[in-house]
Design a protein around this motif. Sequence first.
Motif, PDB file in Angstrom:
ATOM      1  N   ALA A 185       8.010  11.218  34.557  1.00 25.39           N
ATOM      2  CA  ALA A 185       7.666  10.464  35.651  1.00 25.39           C
ATOM      3  C   ALA A 185       6.482   9.410  35.819  1.00 25.39           C
ATOM      4  CB  ALA A 185       7.892  11.070  37.160  1.00 25.39           C
ATOM      5  N   GLN A 186       5.669  10.136  35.163  1.00 24.43           N
ATOM      6  CA  GLN A 186       4.399   9.076  35.053  1.00 24.43           C
ATOM      7  C   GLN A 186       4.557   7.987  34.030  1.00 24.43           C
ATOM      8  OE1 GLN A 186       1.638  12.388  35.315  1.00 24.43           O
ATOM      9  NE2 GLN A 186       0.592  12.437  37.569  1.00 24.43           N
ATOM     10  N   ALA A 187       5.124   8.376  33.045  1.00 27.90           N
ATOM     11  CA  ALA A 187       4.858   7.795  32.170  1.00 27.90           C
ATOM     12  C   ALA A 187       5.837   6.882  31.810  1.00 27.90           C
ATOM     13  CB  ALA A 187       5.463   8.271  30.257  1.00 27.90           C
ATOM     14  N   PHE A 188       6.897   6.850  33.141  1.00 25.60           N
ATOM     15  CA  PHE A 188       7.986   5.432  32.931  1.00 25.60           C
ATOM     16  C   PHE A 188       8.144   4.567  34.860  1.00 25.60           C
ATOM     17  CE2 PHE A 188       9.148   8.259  29.283  1.00 25.60           C
ATOM     18  CZ  PHE A 188       9.683   7.127  28.091  1.00 25.60           C
ATOM     19  N   LEU A 236       6.543  15.607  35.358  1.00 29.55           N
ATOM     20  CA  LEU A 236       5.586  14.810  36.270  1.00 29.55           C
ATOM     21  C   LEU A 236       5.221  14.483  35.021  1.00 29.55           C
ATOM     22  CD1 LEU A 236       3.899  14.590  38.623  1.00 29.55           C
ATOM     23  CD2 LEU A 236       2.165  16.619  37.311  1.00 29.55           C
ATOM     24  N   ASN A 237       5.203  14.957  34.204  1.00 25.97           N
ATOM     25  CA  ASN A 237       4.738  13.739  32.678  1.00 25.97           C
ATOM     26  C   ASN A 237       5.909  12.495  32.921  1.00 25.97           C
ATOM     27  OD1 ASN A 237       2.341  15.323  32.858  1.00 25.97           O
ATOM     28  ND2 ASN A 237       2.757  16.437  30.630  1.00 25.97           N
ATOM     29  N   GLY A 288      18.806  21.547  38.996  1.00 26.54           N
ATOM     30  CA  GLY A 288      19.267  19.700  37.614  1.00 26.54           C
ATOM     31  C   GLY A 288      18.335  18.723  38.694  1.00 26.54           C
ATOM     32  N   GLU A 289      18.795  18.141  38.218  1.00 28.70           N
ATOM     33  CA  GLU A 289      18.452  16.194  38.506  1.00 28.70           C
ATOM     34  C   GLU A 289      18.206  16.651  40.388  1.00 28.70           C
ATOM     35  OE1 GLU A 289      17.313  16.106  35.553  1.00 28.70           O
ATOM     36  OE2 GLU A 289      18.623  14.587  34.557  1.00 28.70           O
ATOM     37  N   LEU A 290      18.471  16.687  40.847  1.00 27.69           N
ATOM     38  CA  LEU A 290      18.502  16.797  42.132  1.00 27.69           C
ATOM     39  C   LEU A 290      17.037  17.638  42.503  1.00 27.69           C
ATOM     40  CD1 LEU A 290      21.439  18.826  43.366  1.00 27.69           C
ATOM     41  CD2 LEU A 290      21.018  16.412  43.824  1.00 27.69           C
ATOM     42  N   THR A 291      16.236  17.615  41.960  1.00 24.67           N
ATOM     43  CA  THR A 291      15.049  18.487  42.432  1.00 24.67           C
ATOM     44  C   THR A 291      14.268  18.056  41.437  1.00 24.67           C
ATOM     45  OG1 THR A 291      14.782  20.108  40.489  1.00 24.67           O
ATOM     46  CG2 THR A 291      15.997  20.869  42.597  1.00 24.67           C
ATOM     47  N   GLY A 292      14.593  17.190  40.656  1.00 26.52           N
ATOM     48  CA  GLY A 292      13.495  16.104  40.243  1.00 26.52           C
ATOM     49  C   GLY A 292      13.900  15.709  37.954  1.00 26.52           C
ATOM     50  N   ILE A 293      13.894  14.491  37.801  1.00 26.34           N
ATOM     51  CA  ILE A 293      14.656  14.081  36.803  1.00 26.34           C
ATOM     52  C   ILE A 293      13.586  15.428  35.707  1.00 26.34           C
ATOM     53  CG2 ILE A 293      15.420  12.178  34.962  1.00 26.34           C
ATOM     54  CD1 ILE A 293      16.589  12.256  38.120  1.00 26.34           C
ATOM     55  N   GLY A 294      14.439  15.849  34.454  1.00 27.12           N
ATOM     56  CA  GLY A 294      14.102  16.532  34.071  1.00 27.12           C
ATOM     57  C   GLY A 294      15.140  16.552  32.829  1.00 27.12           C
ATOM     58  N   GLY A 295      15.957  16.447  32.583  1.00 23.04           N
ATOM     59  CA  GLY A 295      17.211  16.706  31.507  1.00 23.04           C
ATOM     60  C   GLY A 295      17.203  18.301  31.449  1.00 23.04           C
ATOM     61  N   ALA A 296      18.136  18.410  29.368  1.00 22.03           N
ATOM     62  CA  ALA A 296      19.041  19.494  29.810  1.00 22.03           C
ATOM     63  C   ALA A 296      18.299  21.369  30.264  1.00 22.03           C
ATOM     64  CB  ALA A 296      20.080  19.350  28.769  1.00 22.03           C
ATOM     65  N   LYS A 323       9.046  29.336  32.291  1.00 20.21           N
ATOM     66  CA  LYS A 323      10.087  28.529  31.824  1.00 20.21           C
ATOM     67  C   LYS A 323      10.208  27.374  32.624  1.00 20.21           C
ATOM     68  CE  LYS A 323      12.315  30.824  28.224  1.00 20.21           C
ATOM     69  NZ  LYS A 323      14.075  31.121  27.326  1.00 20.21           N
ATOM     70  N   ARG A 324      10.593  27.428  33.653  1.00 18.55           N
ATOM     71  CA  ARG A 324      10.460  26.466  34.851  1.00 18.55           C
ATOM     72  C   ARG A 324       9.280  25.886  35.018  1.00 18.55           C
ATOM     73  NH1 ARG A 324      12.092  28.515  40.912  1.00 18.55           N
ATOM     74  NH2 ARG A 324      10.542  29.016  40.646  1.00 18.55           N
ATOM     75  N   GLN A 325       8.193  26.025  35.244  1.00 17.09           N
ATOM     76  CA  GLN A 325       7.029  26.203  35.447  1.00 17.09           C
ATOM     77  C   GLN A 325       6.239  24.950  34.088  1.00 17.09           C
ATOM     78  OE1 GLN A 325       5.223  26.106  38.062  1.00 17.09           O
ATOM     79  NE2 GLN A 325       3.582  24.377  37.022  1.00 17.09           N
ATOM     80  N   ALA A 326       6.392  24.950  32.817  1.00 19.84           N
ATOM     81  CA  ALA A 326       6.559  24.283  31.955  1.00 19.84           C
ATOM     82  C   ALA A 326       7.009  22.848  31.993  1.00 19.84           C
ATOM     83  CB  ALA A 326       6.706  25.102  30.292  1.00 19.84           C
ATOM     84  N   TRP A 327       8.265  23.409  32.140  1.00 23.43           N
ATOM     85  CA  TRP A 327       9.339  22.070  32.985  1.00 23.43           C
ATOM     86  C   TRP A 327       8.913  21.395  34.189  1.00 23.43           C
ATOM     87  CZ3 TRP A 327      11.295  20.309  28.470  1.00 23.43           C
ATOM     88  CH2 TRP A 327      12.467  21.177  27.900  1.00 23.43           C
ATOM     89  N   LYS A 328       8.886  22.094  35.011  1.00 24.07           N
ATOM     90  CA  LYS A 328       7.694  21.073  35.723  1.00 24.07           C
ATOM     91  C   LYS A 328       6.854  19.493  35.516  1.00 24.07           C
ATOM     92  CE  LYS A 328       8.539  23.789  40.276  1.00 24.07           C
ATOM     93  NZ  LYS A 328       8.594  24.706  40.682  1.00 24.07           N
ATOM     94  N   ARG A 329       6.101  20.351  34.460  1.00 23.44           N
ATOM     95  CA  ARG A 329       4.867  19.824  33.805  1.00 23.44           C
ATOM     96  C   ARG A 329       5.359  18.931  33.132  1.00 23.44           C
ATOM     97  NH1 ARG A 329       2.267  24.469  33.433  1.00 23.44           N
ATOM     98  NH2 ARG A 329       2.965  24.579  30.518  1.00 23.44           N
TER      99      ARG A 329
END
Length: 418
Positions: free
Chosen positions: A331-334, A328-329, A284-292, A319-325
Amino acid sequence: MSELQFEVVVVGAGPAGLAAACTAAESGKRVALVEESPWIGGQIWRGGQAGPKLSSAQAWFERFRKSGAALLERSCVIAVPQPELLLAEKDGEPVCIRWKTLIIATGARELFIPFPGWTLPGVMGAGGLLGFVKNGWPVSGKRVVVAGSGPLLLATAMGLQKHGAHVLSINEQTVRERVLSFGLGLWRHPAKLWQAAGLKMNLRGVAYHCGAWPVSAEGEEQLSGVKLTDGQRTWREECDLLACGFGLVPNVELALALGCKLMAGYVQVDSMQMTSVPEVYCAGELTGIGGAEAALVEGQIAGWAAAEEMERAKELYGKRQAWKRFKLNLAQAFVLRSELKNMVTDQTIICRCEDVSFGQVRAFGSWREAKLQSRCGMGPCQGRVCGPATQVLLGWGMESVRPPICPARVDSLVSSNC
């Protein structure tokens, strides 16, 4: 003192924790889900159990109920007295929880960056205000300004509007080009794209300012207005409430107490979501902010891995790789602009618990020194608000975690014989 034993213990009942508990329990493991609040679903699915329609949240709630996993609600982990053992406090009483495998899914909290007036009644975190409203706090007819950064601002504005609030404006600190680029990239995630489109449609009458942020909150004993700027001009909006949050920071306190390695503020994990500590996983969010959605995938991988179902875990790598991208997007956007550091003055309170001003804190060279000399971070929140703020403003970082990990009764700590 009671003592409980499980093969797999999951801490945190948000989407990641629910997914991990379900998959591990369905594999035949004896599982416990430890949650501080009286509900499951975390902040993101708070109140979801009462919804009239079958949703993703309710589907997971039902799956958890059928999984056979034990739920230890109103239970807060307060210390790690020895390996493979957690000391928790449940309903004010200490309880020892032994585990063979541990999955940490403690989620994230809002990031606050102090500015003059931010401690006035009526100034609240964006997600915090929405949480109050979901629990029945009345906002009908209230004039609300939403400010800060990230997709949570839109969700907060729509939630407040749905409950009768008059949302005056949404003020996103990042520039319009980054917001548009992030939005265009959502074609890879159709559900997210439709969600964003729905939010914008429902908020079409609300002013949305990019590259704008709060300068100060104003009022005598209660918020009466907020000053905003876009770097070129400054204006004031009269309001009753200011919902303000600058993104999210992970709740890494338990992971740090266990000795897990961090990188850039997040817990490092391998392909199976295992941390640097054997048999301790994070999701979850502990490894990077990404949503539910991202949290659900990571939680399932961690759950399968904890149950030694490695092949089933590997099926979710794509699926996890897609959510990793996506992470990243996002974090970069905001990414936060440097001008936000200029909002604070020497007189601005940075530690609300101990009434410590920024002028007092910046005289020191580190977080540890500031705590020892000024009591910054020594109050009930244990630095969860002022700690990330000083990291943004001064570049400091949390060096260690001492028990209690969360506020606890002294009796629970001194009477422990775990």
